[in-house]
Design a protein around this motif. Structure first.
Motif, PDB file in Angstrom:
ATOM      1  N   TYR A  44       0.863  -1.202   0.055  1.00 21.63           N
ATOM      2  CA  TYR A  44       0.037  -0.030  -0.083  1.00 21.63           C
ATOM      3  C   TYR A  44       0.878   1.157   0.025  1.00 21.63           C
ATOM      4  N   LEU A  45       2.027   1.002   0.703  1.00 20.08           N
ATOM      5  CA  LEU A  45       2.888   2.261   0.741  1.00 20.08           C
ATOM      6  C   LEU A  45       3.473   2.611  -0.627  1.00 20.08           C
ATOM      7  N   ILE A  46       3.949   1.554  -1.390  1.00 22.55           N
ATOM      8  CA  ILE A  46       4.401   1.448  -2.736  1.00 22.55           C
ATOM      9  C   ILE A  46       3.408   2.340  -3.652  1.00 22.55           C
ATOM     10  N   LEU A  47       1.937   1.878  -3.357  1.00 22.92           N
ATOM     11  CA  LEU A  47       1.289   2.466  -4.362  1.00 22.92           C
ATOM     12  C   LEU A  47       0.782   3.909  -4.100  1.00 22.92           C
ATOM     13  N   ALA A  48       0.606   3.901  -2.653  1.00 27.12           N
ATOM     14  CA  ALA A  48       0.487   5.449  -2.160  1.00 27.12           C
ATOM     15  C   ALA A  48       1.570   6.409  -2.612  1.00 27.12           C
ATOM     16  N   SER A  49       2.899   6.105  -2.659  1.00 26.28           N
ATOM     17  CA  SER A  49       4.257   6.840  -3.006  1.00 26.28           C
ATOM     18  C   SER A  49       4.135   7.350  -4.276  1.00 26.28           C
ATOM     19  N   PHE A  50       3.637   6.307  -5.013  1.00 29.12           N
ATOM     20  CA  PHE A  50       3.488   6.358  -6.711  1.00 29.12           C
ATOM     21  C   PHE A  50       2.583   7.278  -6.914  1.00 29.12           C
ATOM     22  N   LEU A  51       1.258   7.061  -6.398  1.00 29.20           N
ATOM     23  CA  LEU A  51       0.063   8.055  -6.700  1.00 29.20           C
ATOM     24  C   LEU A  51       0.541   9.402  -5.995  1.00 29.20           C
ATOM     25  N   GLY A  52       0.834   9.531  -4.939  1.00 30.31           N
ATOM     26  CA  GLY A  52       1.430  10.724  -4.503  1.00 30.31           C
ATOM     27  C   GLY A  52       2.436  11.557  -5.049  1.00 30.31           C
ATOM     28  N   PHE A  53       3.294  10.868  -5.615  1.00 29.96           N
ATOM     29  CA  PHE A  53       4.115  11.466  -6.616  1.00 29.96           C
ATOM     30  C   PHE A  53       3.523  12.181  -7.820  1.00 29.96           C
ATOM     31  N   VAL A  54       2.814  11.445  -8.332  1.00 33.20           N
ATOM     32  CA  VAL A  54       1.836  11.878  -9.743  1.00 33.20           C
ATOM     33  C   VAL A  54       1.035  12.876  -9.449  1.00 33.20           C
ATOM     34  N   ILE A  55       0.310  12.807  -8.266  1.00 34.66           N
ATOM     35  CA  ILE A  55      -0.540  13.938  -7.830  1.00 34.66           C
ATOM     36  C   ILE A  55       0.127  15.201  -7.165  1.00 34.66           C
ATOM     37  N   THR A  56       1.221  14.988  -6.570  1.00 34.76           N
ATOM     38  CA  THR A  56       1.835  16.249  -6.006  1.00 34.76           C
ATOM     39  C   THR A  56       2.777  16.900  -7.224  1.00 34.76           C
ATOM     40  N   LEU A  86       1.403  33.356  -2.499  1.00 32.91           N
ATOM     41  CA  LEU A  86       0.649  31.869  -2.092  1.00 32.91           C
ATOM     42  C   LEU A  86       0.885  30.944  -3.012  1.00 32.91           C
ATOM     43  N   PHE A  87       0.481  31.054  -4.357  1.00 32.63           N
ATOM     44  CA  PHE A  87       0.712  30.106  -5.227  1.00 32.63           C
ATOM     45  C   PHE A  87       1.921  29.604  -5.826  1.00 32.63           C
ATOM     46  N   GLU A  88       3.038  30.464  -5.725  1.00 34.96           N
ATOM     47  CA  GLU A  88       4.273  30.153  -5.848  1.00 34.96           C
ATOM     48  C   GLU A  88       4.775  29.220  -4.594  1.00 34.96           C
ATOM     49  N   PHE A  89       4.270  29.570  -3.344  1.00 35.00           N
ATOM     50  CA  PHE A  89       4.730  28.761  -2.063  1.00 35.00           C
ATOM     51  C   PHE A  89       4.071  27.247  -2.249  1.00 35.00           C
ATOM     52  N   LEU A  90       2.768  27.284  -2.559  1.00 37.90           N
ATOM     53  CA  LEU A  90       2.319  26.085  -2.822  1.00 37.90           C
ATOM     54  C   LEU A  90       2.914  25.293  -3.872  1.00 37.90           C
ATOM     55  N   GLY A  91       3.195  25.948  -5.022  1.00 36.99           N
ATOM     56  CA  GLY A  91       3.978  25.138  -6.014  1.00 36.99           C
ATOM     57  C   GLY A  91       5.311  24.540  -5.445  1.00 36.99           C
ATOM     58  N   VAL A  92       6.069  25.479  -4.677  1.00 37.31           N
ATOM     59  CA  VAL A  92       7.228  24.694  -4.169  1.00 37.31           C
ATOM     60  C   VAL A  92       7.311  23.765  -3.132  1.00 37.31           C
ATOM     61  N   PHE A  93       6.021  23.994  -2.398  1.00 32.36           N
ATOM     62  CA  PHE A  93       5.720  22.655  -1.316  1.00 32.36           C
ATOM     63  C   PHE A  93       5.409  21.593  -1.928  1.00 32.36           C
ATOM     64  N   PHE A  94       4.563  21.647  -3.036  1.00 32.38           N
ATOM     65  CA  PHE A  94       4.388  20.255  -3.578  1.00 32.38           C
ATOM     66  C   PHE A  94       5.380  19.703  -4.439  1.00 32.38           C
ATOM     67  N   PHE A  95       6.057  20.618  -5.050  1.00 28.90           N
ATOM     68  CA  PHE A  95       7.298  20.320  -5.636  1.00 28.90           C
ATOM     69  C   PHE A  95       8.378  19.439  -4.711  1.00 28.90           C
ATOM     70  N   MET A  96       8.619  19.839  -3.474  1.00 28.23           N
ATOM     71  CA  MET A  96       9.379  19.405  -2.589  1.00 28.23           C
ATOM     72  C   MET A  96       8.925  18.070  -2.240  1.00 28.23           C
ATOM     73  N   LEU A  97       7.306  17.932  -1.909  1.00 28.68           N
ATOM     74  CA  LEU A  97       6.929  16.735  -1.566  1.00 28.68           C
ATOM     75  C   LEU A  97       7.196  15.617  -2.613  1.00 28.68           C
ATOM     76  N   ALA A  98       6.927  15.873  -3.767  1.00 30.48           N
ATOM     77  CA  ALA A  98       6.997  15.015  -4.991  1.00 30.48           C
ATOM     78  C   ALA A  98       8.699  14.721  -5.032  1.00 30.48           C
ATOM     79  N   LEU A  99       9.553  15.517  -4.725  1.00 27.19           N
ATOM     80  CA  LEU A  99      10.863  15.198  -4.941  1.00 27.19           C
ATOM     81  C   LEU A  99      11.562  14.539  -3.615  1.00 27.19           C
ATOM     82  N   LEU A 100      11.159  15.073  -2.604  1.00 24.21           N
ATOM     83  CA  LEU A 100      12.015  14.637  -1.059  1.00 24.21           C
ATOM     84  C   LEU A 100      11.023  13.481  -0.572  1.00 24.21           C
TER      85      LEU A 100
END
Length: 146
Positions: A66-78, A101-115
């Motif tokens: 489930y973690l594998i699936l969630a991390s893959f879907l999380g990467f795509v969504i973020t 605000l939107f620039e911050f959210l963009g960076v936040f989701f980029f960091m989630l997807a990458l890190l």
């Protein structure tokens, strides 16, 4: 996640992993992660430790799958959310607050997807393999017959 806090031993192990995660994140911030391999390694180590803090009590392969699936879907969504927020931030010119605000959210989701998503994917794969091997190598109890 609740298993990580269910027993005293699990709580201690979780706390130790979270402290190591925090120290690694602080070290990454001090060293810097912008084009700096040691800082990037420390940031990924911090992400691994954060994930391990919550998955260390798992004994079967199913939650790791489930973690594998969630991390893959999380990467795509973020990654998708990063692109959406960056595009919206690029079109907003009138209000600096919303642009920021939107620039911050963009960076936040980029960091989630990458890190966060790639280490979660790796932890899921390794954890599933270890749990499966642990189950296959478990000795069969023959003393329970009769």
């Amino acid at each position: 996640m609740l298993q990580a806090l269910s027993t005293l031993g699990n709580r201690k192990r979780t706390l130790i992993l979270l402290v190591l995660c925090s120290l690694s994140a602080i070290a990454a911030a001090i060293v810097g992660i912008s084009d700096n391999p040691p800082g990037i390694v420390l940031a990924y180590l911090s992400a691994f430790l954060f994930i391990l803090a919550f998955v260390h009590p798992w004994k079967s392969a199913k939650p790791y799958r489930y973690l594998i699936l969630a991390s893959f879907l999380g990467f795509v969504i973020t990654a998708l959310l990063h692109n959406v927020f960056e595009a919206v931030a690029g079109t907003i010119e009138a209000t600096p607050f919303f642009k920021g605000l939107f620039e911050f959210l963009g960076v936040f989701f980029f960091m989630l997807a990458l890190l966060l998503c790639p280490p979660a994917f790796v932890v899921g794969i390794v954890g599933a393999m270890v749990a499966r091997n642990r189950k296959q190598n478990r000795p069969v109890d023959t003393s329970a017959s009769n």
